[in-house]
Design a protein around this motif. Structure first.
Motif, PDB file in Angstrom:
ATOM      1  N   PHE A 231      28.057  54.658  93.979  1.00 12.75           N
ATOM      2  CA  PHE A 231      29.308  54.674  93.027  1.00 12.75           C
ATOM      3  C   PHE A 231      30.035  53.424  92.758  1.00 12.75           C
ATOM      4  O   PHE A 231      30.314  52.963  91.743  1.00 12.75           O
ATOM      5  CB  PHE A 231      30.363  55.617  93.816  1.00 12.75           C
ATOM      6  N   ALA A 232      30.272  52.382  93.740  1.00 13.36           N
ATOM      7  CA  ALA A 232      30.987  51.355  93.500  1.00 13.36           C
ATOM      8  C   ALA A 232      30.136  50.327  92.879  1.00 13.36           C
ATOM      9  O   ALA A 232      30.535  49.634  91.969  1.00 13.36           O
ATOM     10  CB  ALA A 232      31.208  50.582  94.802  1.00 13.36           C
ATOM     11  N   ALA A 250      33.684  57.475  85.499  1.00 13.49           N
ATOM     12  CA  ALA A 250      33.005  58.478  85.122  1.00 13.49           C
ATOM     13  C   ALA A 250      31.470  58.434  85.149  1.00 13.49           C
ATOM     14  O   ALA A 250      30.593  59.351  85.638  1.00 13.49           O
ATOM     15  CB  ALA A 250      33.332  59.136  83.700  1.00 13.49           C
ATOM     16  N   LEU A 251      30.935  57.332  84.619  1.00 15.47           N
ATOM     17  CA  LEU A 251      29.488  57.292  84.718  1.00 15.47           C
ATOM     18  C   LEU A 251      29.271  57.042  86.091  1.00 15.47           C
ATOM     19  O   LEU A 251      28.041  57.624  86.520  1.00 15.47           O
ATOM     20  CB  LEU A 251      29.241  55.955  84.083  1.00 15.47           C
ATOM     21  N   MET A 282      18.533  58.358  83.518  1.00 17.56           N
ATOM     22  CA  MET A 282      20.210  58.743  83.035  1.00 17.56           C
ATOM     23  C   MET A 282      21.205  57.619  82.861  1.00 17.56           C
ATOM     24  O   MET A 282      21.890  57.642  82.077  1.00 17.56           O
ATOM     25  CB  MET A 282      20.381  59.985  83.910  1.00 17.56           C
ATOM     26  N   LEU A 283      21.058  56.692  83.957  1.00 23.53           N
ATOM     27  CA  LEU A 283      21.906  55.595  84.115  1.00 23.53           C
ATOM     28  C   LEU A 283      21.890  54.699  83.036  1.00 23.53           C
ATOM     29  O   LEU A 283      22.683  54.474  82.323  1.00 23.53           O
ATOM     30  CB  LEU A 283      21.874  54.852  85.137  1.00 23.53           C
ATOM     31  N   GLN A 288      23.506  52.481  77.833  1.00 19.24           N
ATOM     32  CA  GLN A 288      23.236  52.041  76.440  1.00 19.24           C
ATOM     33  C   GLN A 288      24.181  52.934  75.409  1.00 19.24           C
ATOM     34  O   GLN A 288      24.794  52.300  74.382  1.00 19.24           O
ATOM     35  CB  GLN A 288      21.827  52.149  76.181  1.00 19.24           C
ATOM     36  N   LYS A 289      24.268  54.033  75.291  1.00 24.25           N
ATOM     37  CA  LYS A 289      25.205  54.695  74.489  1.00 24.25           C
ATOM     38  C   LYS A 289      26.703  54.375  74.618  1.00 24.25           C
ATOM     39  O   LYS A 289      27.307  54.139  73.641  1.00 24.25           O
ATOM     40  CB  LYS A 289      25.245  56.205  74.669  1.00 24.25           C
ATOM     41  N   GLU A 290      26.999  54.110  75.520  1.00 26.64           N
ATOM     42  CA  GLU A 290      28.292  53.667  75.634  1.00 26.64           C
ATOM     43  C   GLU A 290      28.620  52.368  75.307  1.00 26.64           C
ATOM     44  O   GLU A 290      29.765  51.975  74.717  1.00 26.64           O
ATOM     45  CB  GLU A 290      29.155  53.756  77.066  1.00 26.64           C
ATOM     46  N   VAL A 291      27.749  51.409  75.513  1.00 25.62           N
ATOM     47  CA  VAL A 291      27.967  50.066  75.231  1.00 25.62           C
ATOM     48  C   VAL A 291      27.838  49.843  73.710  1.00 25.62           C
ATOM     49  O   VAL A 291      28.587  49.171  73.067  1.00 25.62           O
ATOM     50  CB  VAL A 291      26.883  49.165  75.930  1.00 25.62           C
ATOM     51  N   ASN A 292      26.838  50.778  73.108  1.00 29.14           N
ATOM     52  CA  ASN A 292      26.655  50.617  71.575  1.00 29.14           C
ATOM     53  C   ASN A 292      27.501  51.538  70.897  1.00 29.14           C
ATOM     54  O   ASN A 292      27.920  51.199  69.755  1.00 29.14           O
ATOM     55  CB  ASN A 292      25.122  51.216  71.402  1.00 29.14           C
TER      56      ASN A 292
END
Length: 292
Positions: A231-232, A250-251, A282-283, A288-292
């Motif tokens: 997690f960390a 959340a990720l 998944m990670l 990539q979706k979050e960054v983009n």
């Protein structure tokens, strides 16, 4: 590319500490420099293990880093095994920290109402002083209780109790707190029972904005050693990639869930750690979706 220091032990077998931090942070597109505090043959949940303390090597390592004029975008500390190592982390933050360096402290020392073997209440108070230097501090409820010197409450607490714990941790000096393992029973929170009952999650507090935030997710039927380190590590990698604190934890929480799910999908899974490697798609895809 961002570069961080992660300070933890190496448990050669067991999927925890540096053996999860290094691959996870690297897979997230962040350079991970390591500062090992000890080398163990395997983690301490096994019946026996070898142990070599590396405390005397820590100061020479970061003295050499200073000569090379290395700089770091974050300092991420995990399991620290002695008062001397805590003192060295104060020095590390003082000498390599600064306004452009994020200090992320995971006070790995307790769970399920008890301190890990070899730790004391005095150590917990000393850890609290280290957490005062944290930009982001990532305790579970047990660790928070010991650092604050208050009784551990396993269940039945309400939202006010959780938020009081967050405020007390903030009063130590930490800027942002991410409190793990929060569970509410029916009628114990401002959330609809359908949102939280039977789930587990994160409660956070930002001392700058004075905001409390929450994230709840599926509670898996089994827990595993090392998931806190996972997690960390994901939290650190996500913050370095520019995600907000809320999106980062959340990720991290969802990746832990996916790692446990992958592990339990195999009949003869290893008991000593999760198959976090199988959850890398998944990670990376979500990041990539979050960054983009």
């Amino acid at each position: 590319m961002k570069r961080i220091i992660t300070v933890q032990d190496i448990s050669c077998v067991g999927k925890c500490s540096l053996t999860v931090a290094l691959p996870i942070i690297s897979a997230m597109g962040v350079e991970a420099a390591v500062l090992p505090t000890a080398v163990l043959s395997n983690h301490t949940a096994f019946s026996g293990f070898t142990f070599r303390d590396l405390t005397e090597d820590i100061r020479p390592i970061f003295d050499q880093w200073k000569k090379e004029k290395f700089t770091f975008d974050a300092i991420y500390t995990g399991y620290l095994g002695s008062f001397e190592q805590l003192d060295l982390m104060h020095a590390l933050i003082e000498e390599f920290g600064g306004k452009n360096t994020l200090n992320i402290i995971d006070p790995c020392m307790a769970d399920n109402g008890s301190l890990y073997k070899g730790f004391t209440q005095e150590f917990a108070f000393a850890m609290a002083k280290l957490c005062a230097n944290g930009d982001v501090v990532v305790p579970n409820l047990t660790e928070a209780s010991f650092m604050l010197g208050i009784p551990y409450v396993a269940s039945g607490y309400d939202q006010k109790y959780v938020e009081d714990v967050l405020l007390k941790l903030s009063a130590l000096g930490a800027k942002k707190i991410v409190l793990k393992g929060v569970e509410f029973e029916k009628g114990k929170s401002s959330f609809a029972d359908s949102e939280v009952v039977g789930k587990i999650g994160i409660a956070s507090y930002d001392s700058a904005t004075k905001e409390f935030k929450y994230y709840f997710h599926e509670k898996m039927p089994q827990s595993f050693h090392g998931t806190g380190d996972i997690f960390a590590s994901v939290l650190t990698g996500a913050l370095m990639r520019g995600l907000s604190l809320e999106k980062s934890y959340a990720l991290a929480a969802d990746y832990v869930v996916e790692s446990i799910r992958e592990t339990l999908s195999h009949k003869d899974y290893n008991w000593y750690g999760v198959d976090f490697e199988a959850a890398f798609p998944m990670l990376v895809n979500r990041l990539q979706k979050e960054v983009n």
